[in-house]
Motif scaffolding. Structure first.
Motif, PDB file in Angstrom:
ATOM      1  N   ALA A 359      -9.414 -16.833  -4.662  1.00  0.00           N
ATOM      2  CA  ALA A 359     -10.580 -16.263  -3.978  1.00  0.00           C
ATOM      3  C   ALA A 359     -10.461 -14.753  -3.846  1.00  0.00           C
ATOM      4  CB  ALA A 359     -10.736 -16.905  -2.600  1.00  0.00           C
ATOM      5  N   ARG A 360      -9.310 -14.264  -3.471  1.00  0.00           N
ATOM      6  CA  ARG A 360      -9.127 -12.824  -3.279  1.00  0.00           C
ATOM      7  C   ARG A 360      -9.189 -12.057  -4.600  1.00  0.00           C
ATOM      8  NH1 ARG A 360      -4.235 -12.367   1.232  1.00  0.00           N
ATOM      9  NH2 ARG A 360      -5.482 -13.105   3.025  1.00  0.00           N
ATOM     10  N   ALA A 361      -8.844 -12.730  -5.701  1.00  0.00           N
ATOM     11  CA  ALA A 361      -8.891 -12.058  -7.005  1.00  0.00           C
ATOM     12  C   ALA A 361     -10.295 -11.585  -7.356  1.00  0.00           C
ATOM     13  CB  ALA A 361      -8.362 -12.988  -8.097  1.00  0.00           C
ATOM     14  N   TYR A 362     -11.326 -12.224  -6.786  1.00  0.00           N
ATOM     15  CA  TYR A 362     -12.709 -11.838  -7.051  1.00  0.00           C
ATOM     16  C   TYR A 362     -13.389 -11.284  -5.804  1.00  0.00           C
ATOM     17  CZ  TYR A 362     -12.074 -14.263 -11.457  1.00  0.00           C
ATOM     18  OH  TYR A 362     -11.612 -14.644 -12.682  1.00  0.00           O
ATOM     19  N   GLY A 363     -12.570 -10.753  -4.897  1.00  0.00           N
ATOM     20  CA  GLY A 363     -13.134 -10.132  -3.705  1.00  0.00           C
ATOM     21  C   GLY A 363     -13.706 -11.098  -2.710  1.00  0.00           C
TER      22      GLY A 363
END
Length: 388
Positions: A359-363
């Motif tokens: 999830a964090r990889a795509y903001g």
């Protein structure tokens, strides 16, 4: 900066050679004194001392230059005739002040050299009393000392640039090594996550289907046969996925073909595969799945897959999957039923960490935990995107 051994050996050889040459010149051009007098013995001692100071000027520059200055001062007092070796020693000292010393010693020793050289010209008995002659001699000595000091400055600057270049190269090499290590770590981490997604889901799904088939084997042979077929299909799919990952690792071709990543279009099939007699999974979709970008769609599928696998592993039923898709964002919630074996809010396994990283990889934002009001375990993910 540490010098290379070969460079140190070369420098020592050059310093010894310089000291021997200076000593030889001094012995060949002796001032007009008798060989048997004390002045001659004093001259030889001064000559040897100055030659040794020149030899060790790069090992102990301040000590060597101090000894050299003291000996030249004695030479100036004892002999009223300037000698060639004394003049050469002054030039070597001026050069050394700029290559081996740091401020303020650099300028203090250079000032002393200028003072000694001008004093020698002023005291010399070989020059006429004509002020023009002495003025020319003073100017010549000053120019020679200035030239030697300038050469020393140029040498120091060149050495500094070289050392900075070597240091910069070492820093860049360290950065490249760090980047290589990070790249290896990230690649290993990515492979571990992919293997976890592939094998973790497939093996858990196979286990669930096998357990379900045991309970309905006699009461509903047709449904049991379908469960066994699902087990076979999941096994083949897992094997194919693992082979894809291994093929990527074994080849250097960046364009090696692999099977397409799953997306939200496959989530219904995923749920059908996981449905068993003891599990109830519902899916609610608000919005157009086809409008979700492929990278967001694949990430959401993987998070849903891991969430469902975890829920089934811990016996959480019923399970509800809700998707809300807007023009530029997606929200997904996977809510599990309450069981005694459900995960508590404090525990974080590799699956939860992997989902959070995806999830964090795509903001996006990721949250997992037990609802205080209903005591249900839920996974909530928010993934935004921007349209081109």
């Amino acid at each position: 900066m540490t010098r290379l051994p070969g460079f140190v050996t070369h420098s020592l050889t050059g310093d010894i050679t310089a000291g021997l040459i200076l000593c030889a010149i001094g012995l060949l051009r002796v001032p007009p004194v008798a060989f048997t007098t004390g002045e001659y013995i004093g001259y030889v001692l001064i000559l040897v001392g100055v030659s040794l100071a020149v030899t060790f000027r790069r090992r102990t520059p301040r000590t060597a230059l101090t000894v050299l200055a003291a000996l030249l001062l004695v030479h100036l007092v004892v002999f009223d005739v300037p000698t060639i070796f004394a003049g050469l020693a002054c030039l070597v000292a001026a050069y050394t002040t700029q290559t081996q010393l740091v401020p303020p010693w650099r300028w203090l020793f250079l000032t002393a050299i200028y003072t000694g050289g001008l004093a020698a010209m002023a005291r010399s008995t070989t020059l006429t009393d004509d002020w023009q002659t002495r003025g020319f001699a003073v100017a010549s000595v000053s120019a020679a000392i200035s030239l030697a000091a300038t050469l020393g400055i140029l040498r120091r600057q060149r050495r500094t640039r070289y050392e900075l270049a070597v240091e910069r190269a070492a820093v860049l090499e360290g950065q490249l090594d760090t980047e290589r290590r990070l790249a290896v770590f990230e690649e290993r981490h990515r492979i571990a996550r992919e293997m976890h997604d592939i094998l973790g889901h497939s093996l858990n799904a196979i286990a669930v289907q096998a357990e379900g088939a045991r309970y309905i084997l006699e009461s509903d042979p047709t449904r049991a046969d379908r469960s066994l077929a699902d087990i076979a299909r999941l096994s083949r799919t897992a094997v194919d996925d693992v082979r894809d990952v291994i093929d990527v690792l074994r080849t250097e071709d960046e364009e090696v073909s692999v099977r397409s990543n799953p997306s939200l279009q496959d989530i219904a099939d995923l749920i059908d595969t996981l449905q068993t007699p003891g599990e109830t999974i519902t899916l609610q979709v608000d919005g157009d799945i086809d409008s979700v970008p492929s990278r967001i769609s694949s990430t959401t599928y993987r998070i849903a897959q891991e969430s469902l696998t975890n829920a089934m592993k811990h016996g959480c039923s019923p399970i509800a999957v809700r998707l809300t898709i807007d023009a530029d964002r997606l929200d997904m919630t996977v809510v599990n039923g309450v069981t005694s074996t459900a995960l508590n809010g404090e525990r974080r396994g590799h699956g939860l960490i992997g989902m959070q990283e995806r999830a964090r990889a795509y903001g996006g934002a990721f949250k997992a935990g037990r609802d205080a009001a209903t005591a249900e375990w839920g996974v909530h993910v928010h993934l935004p995107w921007s349209r081109p």
